[in-house]
Write an enzyme that holds these catalytic residues in place. Structure first.
Site, short mmCIF file in Angstrom:
data_model
loop_
_atom_site.label_atom_id
_atom_site.label_comp_id
_atom_site.label_asym_id
_atom_site.label_seq_id
_atom_site.Cartn_x
_atom_site.Cartn_y
_atom_site.Cartn_z
N ASP A 96 103.88 92.30 53.61
CA ASP A 96 103.40 93.09 54.69
C ASP A 96 104.90 93.73 55.13
O ASP A 96 105.78 92.99 55.61
CB ASP A 96 103.21 92.23 55.81
CG ASP A 96 102.38 93.39 56.98
OD1 ASP A 96 102.92 94.38 57.11
OD2 ASP A 96 101.67 92.69 57.72
N HIS B 93 99.95 94.91 54.90
CA HIS B 93 99.49 94.75 56.10
C HIS B 93 98.11 94.94 56.38
O HIS B 93 97.50 94.30 57.48
CB HIS B 93 100.30 95.86 56.86
CG HIS B 93 100.22 95.97 58.64
ND1 HIS B 93 100.78 94.91 59.23
CD2 HIS B 93 99.66 96.59 59.38
CE1 HIS B 93 100.38 94.87 60.39
NE2 HIS B 93 99.71 96.15 60.60
N SER C 285 97.51 93.09 64.08
CA SER C 285 98.75 93.76 64.08
C SER C 285 99.30 93.74 65.63
O SER C 285 99.37 92.73 66.25
CB SER C 285 98.57 95.12 63.55
OG SER C 285 99.89 95.72 63.54
#
Length: 417
Positions: A350, A387, A264
């Protein structure tokens, strides 16, 4: 009336100092009261800490602390916190504790003598089949950043025999370095079984506690010396400085043996680092990486964008746009550069980092880098994940095994090699 208030103090090197003075050294996260004690939790030196304070039994009219003790542990890198304690009149305190080499455990201590090891009792510890703690060790060190004054905390975990061989022969070893450095989120030196496959193959696992996190307090995150808004590049500079230290000063590893990983916002860290100094790294894993910063942050129609302006700045303002364009990984790939082997992953569903970000970055790397001297650029999109990758435990392990297989193959650590 502030005249009725008194700062809690503790003895440090035979000197009485304020425990929490509002400065950068110690931060207070919470307190838990007991009949005869007060327990505080916070951070000091980049590590979670617990302090036990003893009330003055002769003063019933006001709340007076007569003694304060910071809990001490044998290991230099660990995670600790106050567990659930229901009994107000208890003189025992239950903590949760783990470290880079100690599996999670619940520990009972006496608040009357909190650092007496003989009075500590492990109530429960996670069982890890086949794991022998005596085979491993960990360290906590600091590396000086390029500004010459900022000390960056670094945690290392390794097999004892690997580090002993390095110390005696000077032979370099493979190193895997991870980092995050955003949102003021702290990366704790805790235990996980998922790094054991790397350690057992002789790798040293390094956690870079770079600026942008919260390990060293709020100033580690906020402007002007942290890594937010117009000083975000400190995150990437710190990460590259640690890599250079491991290679050039510590001489622990070489660029071909050094792999890096981040997810991320940590993927942004990895993308920006391989752009800044691609020659330092042999392989990189970018999990759901936030690499198209400018294009994403300028589009307020994306649901999460406006809230993210609090982290990166609003690129609809010129000063933020220019600064973001200076580090956004997708916009700074070096033409003809030699890049490390890269694995980029994404999830079709995501909502935070859309799948096209790793896809675009993979395409940009393949198109712009020197394909003859660079490593392979691999892209893997999970068509059912969001995610946080797979929610199913066994699928998560399967996905992790894929990552480790790529890493070990690129570093030449597979059994066939």
């Amino acid at each position: 009336d502030e005249s009725h208030w008194k700062d809690v103090t503790m003895m440090v090197d035979d000197e009485e100092v304020k425990l929490f003075d509002g400065g950068y050294e110690r931060s207070l996260d919470g307190v838990e009261p007991f009949e005869k004690h007060l327990v505080a939790s916070g951070r000091f030196d980049g590590i979670p800490r617990v302090w036990v304070m003893e009330f003055d039994p002769e003063n019933d009219d006001t709340l007076t602390i007569q003694k304060s003790t910071q809990l001490a542990f044998e290991e230099t890198a660990y995670d600790v916190g106050v567990s659930v304690n229901y009994n107000y009149d208890s003189e025992k305190l239950v903590l949760y504790y783990d470290s880079l080499i100690t599996p999670p455990q619940s520990v009972e201590i006496s608040m009357n003598d909190p650092n007496n090891a003989d009075d500590r009792k492990v109530l429960k510890q996670r069982n890890v089949p086949g794991y022998d703690k005596t085979e491993y060790d960990c360290d906590r060190i600091t590396v000086t950043s390029r500004d010459g004054k900022t000390e960056i905390p670094v945690s290392l975990v390794y097999r004892r025999d690997v580090m002993e061989q390095y110390a005696s022969s000077g032979k370099t070893v493979p190193v895997h370095m991870v980092g995050y450095g955003s949102y003021g989120s702290s990366s704790e030196a805790d235990f996980t079984t998922t790094r054991l496959p790397l350690l057992r193959r002789g790798m040293v696992y390094v956690m870079a506690h770079v600026r942008g996190g919260g390990e060293m307090g709020r100033q580690w995150y906020e402007e002007p010396n942290g890594a937010k808004y117009l000083c975000k590049e400190n995150t990437f500079n710190d990460f590259c400085d640690i890599a250079k230290w491991l290679i050039e000063e510590k001489k622990l590893t070489t660029p071909k043996q050094l792999s890096i990983e981040g997810r991320s916002a940590g993927g942004l860290l990895i993308g920006a680092s391989i752009n800044q100094a691609p020659e330092l790294f042999g392989a990189a894993i970018l999990g759901v990486p936030f690499v198209d910063v400018a294009a994403t942050m300028v589009d307020s129609s994306i649901p999460l964008t406006c809230g993210e302006w609090e982290e990166w700045g609003n690129p609809n303002e010129e000063k933020y746009f220019d600064y973001i364009m200076g580090y956004s990984p997708l916009n700074n790939v070096k033409s003809g550069g030699t890049y490390p082997s890269c694995l980029l992953t994404g999830g079709l569903h995501d909502p935070r980092v859309q799948y096209w970000e790793p896809s675009k970055f993979a395409a940009e790397l393949r198109h712009t880098q020197n394909s003859e001297t660079s490593g392979p650029i691999c892209l893997k999109i999970d068509m059912t994940a969001g995610h946080f990758s797979a929610s199913d435990r066994y699928k998560y392990l399967k996905e992790l095994a894929f990552d480790w297989a790529f890493l070990l193959d690129q570093l030449g650590l597979t059994e066939e090699s």
